[in-house]
Scaffold this motif. Structure first.
Motif, PDB file in Angstrom:
ATOM      1  N   ILE A 259       0.673  -1.238   0.180  1.00 49.07           N
ATOM      2  CA  ILE A 259       0.080   0.071   0.124  1.00 49.07           C
ATOM      3  C   ILE A 259       0.817   1.387   0.041  1.00 49.07           C
TER       4      ILE A 259
ATOM      5  N   LEU B  61       2.440   1.875  -3.321  1.00 52.42           N
ATOM      6  CA  LEU B  61       1.025   2.332  -4.241  1.00 52.42           C
ATOM      7  C   LEU B  61       1.116   3.936  -4.085  1.00 52.42           C
TER       8      LEU B  61
ATOM      9  N   LYS C   6      -5.899   8.938  -0.483  1.00 56.53           N
ATOM     10  CA  LYS C   6      -7.617   8.670  -0.731  1.00 56.53           C
ATOM     11  C   LYS C   6      -7.664   7.997  -2.102  1.00 56.53           C
ATOM     12  N   ALA C   7      -6.686   8.307  -3.034  1.00 55.90           N
ATOM     13  CA  ALA C   7      -7.070   7.538  -4.199  1.00 55.90           C
ATOM     14  C   ALA C   7      -6.536   5.914  -3.911  1.00 55.90           C
TER      15      ALA C   7
ATOM     16  N   LEU D 286      -7.122   4.278  -1.465  1.00 54.58           N
ATOM     17  CA  LEU D 286      -8.290   3.420  -0.783  1.00 54.58           C
ATOM     18  C   LEU D 286      -9.261   3.252  -1.753  1.00 54.58           C
ATOM     19  N   THR D 287      -9.694   4.240  -2.547  1.00 52.41           N
ATOM     20  CA  THR D 287     -10.611   4.179  -3.668  1.00 52.41           C
ATOM     21  C   THR D 287     -10.294   2.997  -4.399  1.00 52.41           C
ATOM     22  N   LEU D 288      -9.296   2.929  -4.944  1.00 50.88           N
ATOM     23  CA  LEU D 288      -8.877   1.753  -6.001  1.00 50.88           C
ATOM     24  C   LEU D 288      -8.793   0.501  -5.100  1.00 50.88           C
ATOM     25  N   LEU D 289      -8.417   0.347  -3.743  1.00 47.79           N
ATOM     26  CA  LEU D 289      -8.682  -0.696  -3.249  1.00 47.79           C
ATOM     27  C   LEU D 289     -10.216  -1.150  -2.686  1.00 47.79           C
ATOM     28  N   LYS D 290     -10.904  -0.156  -2.663  1.00 49.12           N
ATOM     29  CA  LYS D 290     -12.472  -0.635  -2.535  1.00 49.12           C
ATOM     30  C   LYS D 290     -13.232  -1.157  -3.664  1.00 49.12           C
ATOM     31  N   ARG D 291     -12.522  -0.484  -4.744  1.00 51.93           N
ATOM     32  CA  ARG D 291     -13.248  -0.653  -6.141  1.00 51.93           C
ATOM     33  C   ARG D 291     -12.468  -1.426  -7.033  1.00 51.93           C
ATOM     34  N   ARG D 292     -12.058  -2.770  -6.834  1.00 49.58           N
ATOM     35  CA  ARG D 292     -11.016  -3.444  -7.452  1.00 49.58           C
ATOM     36  C   ARG D 292     -11.588  -3.738  -8.823  1.00 49.58           C
TER      37      ARG D 292
ATOM     38  N   LEU E  17     -12.301  -0.463 -11.205  1.00 55.15           N
ATOM     39  CA  LEU E  17     -11.489   0.589 -11.418  1.00 55.15           C
ATOM     40  C   LEU E  17     -10.036   0.442 -11.056  1.00 55.15           C
ATOM     41  N   LEU E  18      -9.612  -0.564 -10.123  1.00 55.14           N
ATOM     42  CA  LEU E  18      -8.384  -0.752  -9.957  1.00 55.14           C
ATOM     43  C   LEU E  18      -7.612  -1.798 -11.467  1.00 55.14           C
ATOM     44  N   GLN E  19      -8.469  -2.726 -11.415  1.00 53.11           N
ATOM     45  CA  GLN E  19      -8.084  -3.693 -12.536  1.00 53.11           C
ATOM     46  C   GLN E  19      -8.113  -3.192 -13.877  1.00 53.11           C
TER      47      GLN E  19
END
Lengths: 200, 200
Positions: free
Chosen positions: B10, B13, B30-31, B33-39, B42-44
Motif C-alpha cells: 500500500i 502504491l 485517498k486515491a 483507498l478508492t482503488l482498493l475499495k473498487r478493485r 477501477l483498480l484492475q
C-alpha cells in the motif's frame, strides 16, 4: 480530447484516472501525459503496484482494515490494548490515528456513515460485527466518527445498539483545535469549547 | 502511513500515486483507498489501461505527438493544411487546440520551453526536427507557446532559428480573453490589448 488526436487507449486511461478522488478530467489528462512521458520510472511501476495490491491486499474480516495478512497486523498484535475498540468511519481515519500515534487500541472500520438519502442504512455498514466484538475483554468502545451531522447521527445510532452490552461508549472531545484561532472557528466549535471548559 | 497499519504494498502504491501531478500525499492515500475499495471496476481496469498504453502508445518521430500509430494520425491526415505548422510546448497544448477545433494544421511539439536554470537548452527541445520540417509545402510556422516569460523567450529563439528559411513565423494574438473582465486582468494583458486595438 478529440478522437482525431489520440487513440482510444489514451482516452480510456484518462477516463479511469479521472475517477480517482482529487483528479478532475483536466488533471487526469496531465497525469496521463506524465505517465506516458515517464514509462520506466513511473507508468510501469504503478501498473505493477496496482496488480500487486489487487493480488495481496485483503480486508480484515474482524475490523474492516486492509492489510496483506488476515486478520490484519493490528488485530493480531498482542501489544495492543484489547480492552478498547476505536470505531472510525473509513480506513483513512484509522491511518490518521495511527500516524498520530495517540492510541494503542484495536479498531473497527464502519465503512462510512448512516445516510438514508444515499441508501446507506445500518445493514450497509460494518456494524453487526462491531456488536459481536463488544464483549469482554473489551471494556470501552470509543466512537471516533467525524464531527459532521452524518457522523454524529451514526454515533447516536451505534451508541443505542451497544446499550446493555456492558461496555462503556465514549466519543472524542470537541473544542478548539491545536493552533486554532478563535476568530476563524465556527459557532458550533466555540459553543462546544465553552460548554466543555475545564479548570486550568 | 505507519509501518504498523498496512503492508509495504500500500505504501508503495501511495508513493507512486503521489508522484502524479495534481495528487499530493494526502490525496494519493485517498486515491489508493478508492482503488482498493473498487478493485473490479477501477483498480484492475486502470492497471490494464496502463499496461496497454505502455505497449501501444508511441511518440510521433515527425511532430512529437503521441499516438498508437507512427507517424501520428494528424501527420498522416491528407485533409490537414500542410502549409501551416502550429508549434506548441506540450502535447496537452496540442490537445487543447484540437478540442477547440479552431485550426486544421499540422503540429510540432517542442516538449517544453527553454529554461537554462533547469538545464533545458535548445538541444533538450524537439527543435532540430522543426527546422528540418520548415520547408515547402510549409509556408507558415505559428508559435502557439505559452504567454509566459519562458514561452516568449523560447518563441524569440525559435523565430531566430527559422530566419532565412522562407517561412512566415507568426504568434498568437494577445489581448482580453473571452468573458474577461478588465478589472481582473493584469497590466501586461491590458497593455497588449490596447497596443493591438482594432477598428470596430
Amino acid at each position: 480530447m478529440s478522437k482525431k488526436t489520440a487513440g482510444s487507449e489514451i482516452e480510456r486511461l484518462i477516463a479511469l484516472l479521472a475517477r480517482l478522488p482529487g483528479l478532475g478530467h483536466r488533471s487526469a489528462r496531465k497525469a496521463a501525459l506524465t505517465l506516458l512521458k515517464r514509462r520506466v520510472d513511473l507508468l510501469q511501476p504503478l501498473a505493477a503496484a496496482l496488480n500487486e495490491a489487487a493480488a495481496k491486499i485483503v480486508e480484515c474480516p474482524n475490523c474492516g482494515n486492509i492489510d496483506t495478512v488476515s486478520p490484519c497486523t493490528i488485530c493480531q498484535d498482542p501489544r495492543r490494548d484489547a480492552t478498547l475498540i476505536v470505531v472510525v468511519e473509513e480506513i483513512g481515519d484509522l491511518w490518521a490515528l495511527e500516524r498520530a500515534g495517540v492510541v494503542n487500541s484495536l479498531y473497527h472500520v464502519l465503512g462510512g456513515h448512516l445516510s438514508p438519502l444515499d441508501g446507506v442504512g445500518p445493514e450497509q455498514l460494518n456494524l453487526a460485527k462491531l456488536i459481536e466484538r463488544a464483549v469482554p475483554p473489551v471494556k470501552e468502545v470509543l466512537l471516533a466518527l467525524n464531527s459532521t451531522v452524518e457522523g454524529q447521527s451514526t454515533a447516536h445510532y451505534v451508541t443505542e445498539q451497544l446499550q446493555g452490552h456492558g461496555v462503556a461508549v465514549t466519543r472524542l472531545a470537541q473544542g478548539v483545535p491545536m493552533g486554532g484561532e478563535l476568530d476563524y472557528l465556527d459557532e458550533g466549535t466555540l459553543a462546544a469549547a465553552i460548554k466543555s471548559r475545564r479548570p486550568i
